[in-house]
Enzyme design. Structure first.
Site, PDB file in Angstrom:
ATOM      1  CD  GLU A  68      -2.957  -1.113   0.238  1.00  0.00           C
ATOM      2  OE1 GLU A  68      -3.222   0.026  -0.193  1.00  0.00           O
ATOM      3  OE2 GLU A  68      -3.681  -2.025   0.109  1.00  0.00           O
ATOM      4  CB  CYS A  78      -1.747   7.080   1.336  1.00  0.00           C
ATOM      5  SG  CYS A  78      -3.266   6.392   2.132  1.00  0.00           S
TER       6      CYS A  78
HETATM    7  P1  NAD Z   1       8.138   5.362   4.824  1.00  0.00           P
HETATM    8  O1  NAD Z   1       8.046   4.483   3.429  1.00  0.00           O
HETATM    9  O2  NAD Z   1       9.248   6.340   4.689  1.00  0.00           O
HETATM   10  O3  NAD Z   1       8.061   4.508   5.717  1.00  0.00           O
HETATM   11  C1  NAD Z   1       7.161   3.445   6.094  1.00  0.00           C
HETATM   12  C2  NAD Z   1       7.565   2.504   6.852  1.00  0.00           C
HETATM   13  O4  NAD Z   1       8.815   1.786   6.244  1.00  0.00           O
HETATM   14  C3  NAD Z   1       8.002   2.719   8.193  1.00  0.00           C
HETATM   15  O5  NAD Z   1       7.756   1.954   9.396  1.00  0.00           O
HETATM   16  C4  NAD Z   1       9.567   2.827   8.177  1.00  0.00           C
HETATM   17  O6  NAD Z   1      10.360   2.911   9.475  1.00  0.00           O
HETATM   18  C5  NAD Z   1       9.874   1.887   7.130  1.00  0.00           C
HETATM   19  N1  NAD Z   1      11.227   1.846   6.501  1.00  0.00           N
HETATM   20  C6  NAD Z   1      11.844   3.046   5.962  1.00  0.00           C
HETATM   21  N2  NAD Z   1      12.756   2.523   5.294  1.00  0.00           N
HETATM   22  C7  NAD Z   1      12.819   1.037   5.183  1.00  0.00           C
HETATM   23  C8  NAD Z   1      13.764   0.072   5.015  1.00  0.00           C
HETATM   24  N3  NAD Z   1      14.864   0.505   4.022  1.00  0.00           N
HETATM   25  N4  NAD Z   1      13.521  -0.920   4.960  1.00  0.00           N
HETATM   26  C9  NAD Z   1      12.485  -1.297   5.832  1.00  0.00           C
HETATM   27  N5  NAD Z   1      11.371  -0.391   6.266  1.00  0.00           N
HETATM   28  C10 NAD Z   1      11.966   0.665   5.998  1.00  0.00           C
HETATM   29  O7  NAD Z   1       6.717   6.325   4.631  1.00  0.00           O
HETATM   30  P2  NAD Z   1       6.305   7.008   5.937  1.00  0.00           P
HETATM   31  O8  NAD Z   1       6.904   8.566   5.560  1.00  0.00           O
HETATM   32  O9  NAD Z   1       6.203   6.289   7.198  1.00  0.00           O
HETATM   33  O10 NAD Z   1       4.721   7.349   5.297  1.00  0.00           O
HETATM   34  C11 NAD Z   1       4.222   8.117   4.212  1.00  0.00           C
HETATM   35  C12 NAD Z   1       4.118   7.534   3.201  1.00  0.00           C
HETATM   36  O11 NAD Z   1       3.055   6.292   3.370  1.00  0.00           O
HETATM   37  C13 NAD Z   1       3.424   8.094   2.077  1.00  0.00           C
HETATM   38  O12 NAD Z   1       3.827   8.104   0.816  1.00  0.00           O
HETATM   39  C14 NAD Z   1       1.992   7.762   2.201  1.00  0.00           C
HETATM   40  O13 NAD Z   1       1.469   7.797   0.742  1.00  0.00           O
HETATM   41  C15 NAD Z   1       2.105   6.107   2.227  1.00  0.00           C
HETATM   42  N6  NAD Z   1       0.833   5.641   2.791  1.00  0.00           N
HETATM   43  C16 NAD Z   1       0.148   4.865   2.104  1.00  0.00           C
HETATM   44  C17 NAD Z   1      -0.981   4.305   2.537  1.00  0.00           C
HETATM   45  C18 NAD Z   1      -1.871   3.227   1.561  1.00  0.00           C
HETATM   46  O14 NAD Z   1      -2.559   2.619   2.167  1.00  0.00           O
HETATM   47  N7  NAD Z   1      -1.479   3.125   0.124  1.00  0.00           N
HETATM   48  C19 NAD Z   1      -1.490   4.559   3.774  1.00  0.00           C
HETATM   49  C20 NAD Z   1      -0.448   5.431   4.513  1.00  0.00           C
HETATM   50  C21 NAD Z   1       0.374   5.797   4.078  1.00  0.00           C
END
Ligand code: NAD
Length: 481
Positions: free
Chosen positions: A255, A289
């Site tokens: 997602e 998102c």
């Molecule tokens: P992010 O991708 O930076 O982080 C998401 C998660 O991934 C966090 O738990 C983070 O610690 C982890 N993460 C970061 N780097 C990683 C790596 N190298 N390996 C494994 N895990 C890692 O996103 P964010 O800033 O926390 O959230 C915002 C983003 O999430 C936006 O792009 C938003 O659109 C998206 N989002 C999507 C949905 C959906 O349902 N499509 C819902 C909510 C948020």
């Protein structure tokens, strides 16, 4: 309540094998509204991450064999506990995420609903039984829980993104290791506490909070006891994870990010569109998102729409979410706030005109809403996920032009359409490349509906009838009866 006090008993340890463990290292959780420290939680090492996998692996056989009715009843109890304590959950969300109280309460309620929905789904997984067309056998289709599910969640919906994964996984008979975002670990730990009190057996749910997301996740994904990955977060990190899951051909539900277009077409009801825009743009302070990211408004209504939306935004009260009178809280961190500021700077450099429509507090990770006019399609604000209370408005001349611009993105999560009449709204929606379309509405999310995106917004669907299947593997039995 105006203090930073956590709800009584809010857990801070790692949750592994049914125990709350103190980790050698600690991670500080900051309240973005005051920029003060709220609490310390465990900062899991790679070894601690792998011990959570061991616990989930050991618990899997018994949980998978537990009758679906029993698994369902545990989830139902979790729904009831979470609903009774919804204000504790909202308080944690406000404190660590910064959003407004109303948004946090809405999220906590929505999050609890995933337990109710999947309690109902746990007992309704259908198989198949039919003769083969050639008549030589019977085709039986059954579903089996995949095994240990690794879940990674973002900071913007710390409760709902956790329950949207945990509830279907548990309903399916899977066990879970959840890694929440480092900014918002307290809510996920609290959700795990709810599940423990609801009767989830030890090891079925594990939560590792860590500042080393990459190292811990890589080790967990390389472990052949892990059967599936469910990720919610940015498209950038989603792609990094897909490279890793490809090495093991691991099922991966994604997602990812969005860049939602909000279409106000010729003949649209402007006041209805403004009402919808206030929800689609401002829920969670724009950090969703699903947030409307770019507004394509017909030239015949663009002035009225801009004026009415600016007036509505001007009426918002901005301040700490813990004060229930505030409509717009803080961004999750100064870093995230500053990313939004630099997008506004880029828009100015490109010739657009951002107008600040209210005043934000000087201390804390706050940003005032801005309406940006003179925006060109293809410019920075229309290309990037803004994740804040910024409204870029592009004037359009026809439905076809609006649809072409809406689809001109690598994302495809959700779109919003205001077209004046429902039939035209549905026809336009059918031409939009997004997994979800809200027609004459500012909100689509519903635990009973399939949530997910097309294109680079994701793989798979959460919620609805599809959600449980992200954690089930079909098995076909060929039998000569
Ligand atoms: P992010 O991708 O930076 O982080 C998401 C998660 O991934 C966090 O738990 C983070 O610690 C982890 N993460 C970061 N780097 C990683 C790596 N190298 N390996 C494994 N895990 C890692 O996103 P964010 O800033 O926390 O959230 C915002 C983003 O999430 C936006 O792009 C938003 O659109 C998206 N989002 C999507 C949905 C959906 O349902 N499509 C819902 C909510 C948020």
């Amino acid at each position: 309540m105006t203090t930073d006090a956590l709800p009584t008993g809010a857990p801070t340890g790692l949750f592994i094998g049914g125990s709350w463990l103190t980790s050698a290292a600690h991670l500080e959780v900051i309240n973005p509204a005051s920029l003060t420290a709220l609490a310390q939680v465990g900062d899991a090492s790679v070894d601690e991450g792998l011990s959570a996998v061991s616990a989930a692996h050991d618990a899997f056989g018994a949980w998978a064999a537990t009758p679906a009715r029993q698994r369902s009843e545990v989830l139902r109890r979790a729904f009831e506990i979470m609903t009774a304590e919804v204000e504790d959950c909202a308080r944690l969300i406000v404190l660590e995420n910064g959003k407004a109280w109303r948004d946090a309460l809405g999220e906590a309620t929505y999050a609890a609903e995933f337990f109710r929905w999947f309690a109902e789904e746990a007992v309704r997984v259908e198989g198949g039984f039919r003769p083969s067309p050639a008549g030589d056998k019977t085709i039986i289709t059954t579903y089996q829980p995949m095994g240990v599910a690794y879940m990674i969640t973002p900071w913007n919906f710390p409760a709902a993104m956790a329950t949207r994964k945990l509830a279907p996984a548990l309903a399916a008979g899977c066990t879970a290791v959840l890694k929440p975002a480092a900014e918002t670990p307290l809510t996920a730990l609290w959700v795990a506490g709810v599940l423990q009190r609801a009767g989830v057996p030890d090891g079925v749910v594990n939560v590792v909070t860590t500042s080393q997301a990459g190292a811990v996740s890589s080790a967990i994904l390389a472990d052949d006891r892990v059967a599936t990955l469910s990720f919610t977060g940015s498209t950038f990190v989603g792609k990094l994870l897909l490279e890793q899951t490809a090495q093991r051909v691991l099922p991966s539900s994604m997602e990812l990010g969005g860049n939602a277009p909000f279409l106000v077409l010729e003949g649209a009801d402007v006041s209805a569109a403004v009402e919808g825009a206030m929800i689609a743009k401002m829920r969670n302070g724009g950090a969703a998102c699903t947030a409307a990211n770019r507004f394509y408004v017909h030239e015949s209504v663009v002035e009225d729409f801009t004026a009415a939306l600016t007036a509505a935004l001007r009426g918002l009260k901005i301040g700490p979410g813990i004060d229930r009178n505030n409509d717009l809280g803080a961004m999750v961190s100064v870093v995230e706030r500053d990313k939004i500021v630099s997008l506004l700077d880029a828009a100015r450099d490109e010739g657009a005109t951002p107008q600040e429509v209210a005043e934000a507090p000087a201390t804390g990770a706050f940003i005032a809403p801005h309406v940006v006019s003179g925006v060109e399609h293809g410019s920075t604000l229309t290309r990037n996920e803004i994740f804040g209370p910024i409204v870029p408005i592009v004037s359009i001349t026809s439905d076809d032009e609006a649809i072409a611009m809406a689809n001109d993105t690598e994302y495809g999560l959700i779109s919003y359409v205001y077209a004046g009449d429902k039939g035209r709204g549905i026809s336009v929606a059918r031409r939009l490349q997004s997994g979800m379309v809200a027609i004459d509405r500012g909100l689509a999310s519903d635990p009973a509906a399939p949530f997910g995106g097309m294109k680079e917004s994701g793989l798979g669907r959460e919620g609805g009838f599809a959600g449980i299947h992200e954690f089930l593997e079909p098995q076909y039995l060929a039998v000569d009866l």
